[in-house]
Design a protein around this motif. Structure first.
Motif, short mmCIF file in Angstrom:
data_model
loop_
_atom_site.label_atom_id
_atom_site.label_comp_id
_atom_site.label_asym_id
_atom_site.label_seq_id
_atom_site.Cartn_x
_atom_site.Cartn_y
_atom_site.Cartn_z
N ASP A 8 10.76 1.02 -0.88
CA ASP A 8 10.24 0.27 -2.00
C ASP A 8 10.11 -1.17 -1.49
O ASP A 8 11.09 -1.90 -1.39
CB ASP A 8 11.24 0.35 -3.17
CG ASP A 8 10.79 -0.46 -4.38
OD1 ASP A 8 9.97 -1.39 -4.20
OD2 ASP A 8 11.26 -0.16 -5.48
N TRP A 9 8.88 -1.53 -1.14
CA TRP A 9 8.65 -2.82 -0.48
C TRP A 9 8.93 -4.00 -1.40
O TRP A 9 9.17 -5.11 -0.95
CB TRP A 9 7.22 -2.90 0.05
CG TRP A 9 7.01 -2.00 1.22
CD1 TRP A 9 6.31 -0.82 1.24
CD2 TRP A 9 7.55 -2.17 2.54
NE1 TRP A 9 6.38 -0.25 2.49
CE2 TRP A 9 7.12 -1.06 3.30
CE3 TRP A 9 8.33 -3.15 3.15
CZ2 TRP A 9 7.45 -0.90 4.65
CZ3 TRP A 9 8.66 -3.00 4.49
CH2 TRP A 9 8.23 -1.88 5.23
N ILE A 10 8.87 -3.75 -2.71
CA ILE A 10 9.14 -4.85 -3.64
C ILE A 10 10.63 -5.18 -3.61
O ILE A 10 11.03 -6.34 -3.64
CB ILE A 10 8.68 -4.48 -5.07
CG1 ILE A 10 7.17 -4.23 -5.07
CG2 ILE A 10 9.05 -5.58 -6.06
CD1 ILE A 10 6.60 -3.79 -6.42
N ASP A 29 11.00 -4.95 12.26
CA ASP A 29 9.91 -5.77 12.79
C ASP A 29 10.44 -7.19 13.01
O ASP A 29 11.62 -7.47 12.78
CB ASP A 29 8.70 -5.73 11.85
CG ASP A 29 8.94 -6.41 10.51
OD1 ASP A 29 9.91 -7.19 10.37
OD2 ASP A 29 8.15 -6.15 9.58
N GLU A 30 9.58 -8.07 13.48
CA GLU A 30 10.04 -9.41 13.83
C GLU A 30 10.51 -10.24 12.63
O GLU A 30 11.15 -11.26 12.79
CB GLU A 30 8.94 -10.16 14.58
CG GLU A 30 7.64 -10.24 13.81
CD GLU A 30 6.45 -10.46 14.75
OE1 GLU A 30 5.91 -9.47 15.25
OE2 GLU A 30 6.08 -11.63 14.97
N TRP A 31 10.21 -9.76 11.42
CA TRP A 31 10.68 -10.47 10.22
C TRP A 31 11.92 -9.81 9.62
O TRP A 31 12.42 -10.24 8.58
CB TRP A 31 9.56 -10.52 9.18
CG TRP A 31 8.29 -11.12 9.71
CD1 TRP A 31 8.12 -12.41 10.15
CD2 TRP A 31 7.03 -10.45 9.90
NE1 TRP A 31 6.83 -12.59 10.60
CE2 TRP A 31 6.14 -11.40 10.45
CE3 TRP A 31 6.57 -9.15 9.66
CZ2 TRP A 31 4.82 -11.09 10.77
CZ3 TRP A 31 5.26 -8.86 9.97
CH2 TRP A 31 4.40 -9.81 10.52
N TYR A 33 12.01 -6.58 8.61
CA TYR A 33 11.69 -5.47 7.70
C TYR A 33 11.64 -4.15 8.47
O TYR A 33 11.20 -4.11 9.62
CB TYR A 33 10.36 -5.74 6.99
CG TYR A 33 10.50 -6.83 5.96
CD1 TYR A 33 10.91 -6.53 4.66
CD2 TYR A 33 10.28 -8.17 6.30
CE1 TYR A 33 11.07 -7.53 3.73
CE2 TYR A 33 10.45 -9.18 5.36
CZ TYR A 33 10.85 -8.86 4.08
OH TYR A 33 11.02 -9.84 3.16
N PRO A 34 12.07 -3.09 7.82
CA PRO A 34 12.17 -1.80 8.52
C PRO A 34 10.83 -1.20 8.90
O PRO A 34 9.86 -1.27 8.14
CB PRO A 34 12.89 -0.92 7.50
CG PRO A 34 12.68 -1.56 6.18
CD PRO A 34 12.56 -3.02 6.43
N ILE A 35 10.81 -0.64 10.09
CA ILE A 35 9.67 0.16 10.54
C ILE A 35 10.18 1.59 10.61
O ILE A 35 11.12 1.89 11.34
CB ILE A 35 9.18 -0.29 11.93
CG1 ILE A 35 8.69 -1.74 11.87
CG2 ILE A 35 8.08 0.64 12.44
CD1 ILE A 35 8.31 -2.33 13.23
N ARG A 62 14.56 5.19 0.26
CA ARG A 62 14.65 6.46 -0.48
C ARG A 62 14.32 7.61 0.45
O ARG A 62 13.54 7.45 1.39
CB ARG A 62 13.60 6.50 -1.61
CG ARG A 62 13.49 5.23 -2.41
CD ARG A 62 14.09 5.42 -3.80
NE ARG A 62 14.36 4.12 -4.39
CZ ARG A 62 13.56 3.52 -5.27
NH1 ARG A 62 12.46 4.10 -5.63
NH2 ARG A 62 13.87 2.35 -5.78
#
Ligand SMILES: Cc1cc2nc3c(=O)[nH]c(=O)nc-3n(C[C@H](O)[C@H](O)[C@H](O)COP(=O)(O)O)c2cc1C
Ligand code: SF4
Ligand code: SF4
Lengths: 68, 434
Positions: A8-10, A29-31, A33-35, A62
């Motif tokens: 859930d990207w939000i 990722d470089e920020w 956030y999951p890949i 999820r």
């Protein structure tokens, strides 16, 4: 019915915990956030996946069913 | 009872009444004389199965950008419990697209008819037509049309509401639109639930683009066979295109899907200046070089091999005097600005990409490789497809304007004359970083 990880990207706040708990399928990722590696999750990995899902501080990760 | 003669199936225009961008079928009398009566009766609570069969046979795909079959949207709504409602999406937040605005202000009764048809399809007793705050002329035309229908005692059998939502690129995304209509900030909400499950006021919601609604109003009158006699087998019917840039007569045109770009340009009076590339599909679209665009066919099937699609069919002819790199950098900046600010990769990725493009436009190519990586990091990693679209546009620019990029970076030269072609709304920040 197989399962796949979904985000859930939000909600996701880039805590990065999931990548620590389930490095087999999650990198960051470089920020921060999951890949997600979208491959089907074999039964021997199910426990790791479940732990990552349960530990995400904002419940952004999820396990979602996938037909077929 | 006004019975207009059934229009010849194979001739255009269908939607624009032969008047193009200046279409004016605002008075109800003129609308009825042109299109005839809408031969359906809404029975709230009872979906019109015969009408749905006709829509299914027509093969109409949504004209908001995705071409998703309208009949399958109806099926999805009908699979839900609860009393469904209809939302007509007239937001049209895409700056180079004006077709829904032209329809709403020039043919408001056709849009309202379309809302009625949608209501009949799902058995709704309410429909909401949503448009941008800034669309004042369109709002006035629709309001006037609703008043006129009431004054004529023209009973549509449903309640029709007119609602405004904030301006913005992402507001037109359906979950965003519904969020705004529900009193929220107008940002995409997490799915599921999707609008057909839980939308306006929590009801199963049938969302259809304004042009799609207008097409439905014609299918209800003339049938599936009539509809399919234009367009291709896979992508039947006509569609509205907003053509701008270096053409003699920019504006909104109706084409049979599968028409050639050449024919469209001829209809627009030809090119106004030599063109280097075309932007096909607006700001979530794809640059195609003038060379590649020779013989280009305007259908998704024909565009797919080029990695392009029709989207909402905004087409911009970029003159040779303009700079594709600077244009893309500006649009990338705009798209980054327009992110709803909810999803990390969209917020940070689009901002990084826009910054990198801005650097290139100023002769600094140090982030070229980073941009390539960032493009891969934003696609598919947001709650909506806004970042995917923006990434696609930039990716195509890196290929189509490869030589210009090299010139900017190696020779520190921009061949553009400094004019900007692609529109950016005034209230949006255009520059990135100082
Ligand atoms: C970022 C984004 C912006 C969108 N903007 C619009 C818009 O302005 N108008 C519109 O009709 N659809 C827009 N859409 C598509 C809608 O989500 C939805 O698919 C459409 O309104 C459905 O109608 P249709 O099936 O008749 O095309 C947008 C989608 C995305 C991802
Ligand atoms: S643990 Fe949760 S919040 Fe943190 S990165 Fe993973 S999904 Fe996102
Ligand atoms: S992907 Fe971007 S525009 Fe879409 S909801 Fe997330 S932040 Fe907003």
């Amino acid at each position: 019915m197989s399962e796949q990880l979904g985000i859930d990207w939000i909600r996701c706040d880039a805590h990065g915990l999931c990548a620590e708990l389930f490095p087999e399928r999650i990198s960051l990722d470089e920020w921060g956030y999951p890949i997600i590696d979208g491959a089907e999750i074999a039964s021997e990995l199910r426990a790791h996946a479940g732990r990552a899902v349960a530990q995400c501080p904002v419940l952004a990760l999820r396990l979602v069913g996938r037909a077929g | 009872m006004t019975a207009a003669t059934r229009p010849d199936a194979t001739t255009l225009p269908r939607l624009l009444g032969g008047m193009g961008t200046e279409v004016d079928l605002r008075p109800l009398e003129r609308h009825l004389a042109h299109h005839g009566d809408l031969p359906i009766v809404v029975d709230p609570g009872r979906p019109d199965q015969a009408l749905l069969d006709e829509v299914r046979a027509s093969g109409l795909g949504g004209r908001g950008g995705a071409m998703f079959p309208a009949s399958r949207k109806v099926d999805a709504v009908l699979s839900q419990r609860g009393r469904p409602v209809v939302v007509i999406n007239g937001a049209e937040g895409e700056p180079p697209s004006r077709k829904d605005h032209v329809l709403m202000r020039g043919a408001p009764h056709l849009i309202i008819d379309g809302a009625v048809v949608c209501a009949a399809l799902v058995g709704a007793r309410e429909a909401t037509i949503a448009l941008e705050q800034s669309a004042r002329r369109e709002h006035r035309a629709l309001e006037e049309a609703l008043r006129e229908r009431a004054a004529w005692g023209h009973d549509d059998g449903i309640d029709i509401h007119l609602e405004t939502v904030p301006d913005g690129f992402v507001v037109g995304e359906e979950r965003s639109l519904i969020d705004a209509l529900n009193g929220g900030p107008g940002k995409p909400t997490h799915a599921p639930p999707r609008p057909f499950e839980k939308g306006l006021g929590g009801a199963p919601t049938h969302v259809q683009n304004a042009e799609t609604a207008a097409q439905l109003a014609l299918i209800a009158r003339h049938g599936a066979g009539w509809f399919r006699s234009l367009g291709t087998d896979q992508e039947p019917g006509s569609a509205l295109v907003t053509l701008s840039g270096a053409v003699a007569r920019p504006g909104v045109y109706e084409i049979p899907i599968g028409a050639s770009l050449h024919d469209l340009l001829v209809a627009a009076g030809g090119l106004a200046a030599p063109v280097q590339a075309y932007l096909i599909g607006g700001y979530i679209g794809t640059w195609i070089s003038a060379r590649e665009a020779e013989g280009l066919v305007l259908s998704n099937a024909a565009l797919r091999p080029l990695g392009a699609s029709l989207g909402a069919r905004a087409i911009v002819a970029l003159p040779e005097t303009a700079c594709g790199v600077a244009e893309t950098a500006r649009v990338a900046g705009y798209m980054a600005d327009q992110s709803a600010g909810q999803c990390g990769p969209c917020v940070l990725g689009l901002d990084a990409i826009a910054g990198g493009m801005e650097r290139i436009a100023h002769g600094d190519g140090s982030q070229l490789a980073d941009i390539q990586r960032w493009l891969g990091l934003v696609a598919g990693r947001g709650e909506c497809r806004h970042p995917d679209g923006a990434a696609k546009l930039v990716a195509s620019a890196l290929t189509v304007f490869e030589d210009e990029i090299a010139r900017h970076v190696h020779a520190r030269k921009c061949t553009g004359d400094g004019t900007s072609v692609l529109p950016i709304p005034r209230d949006s920040r255009t520059g990135r970083r100082a």
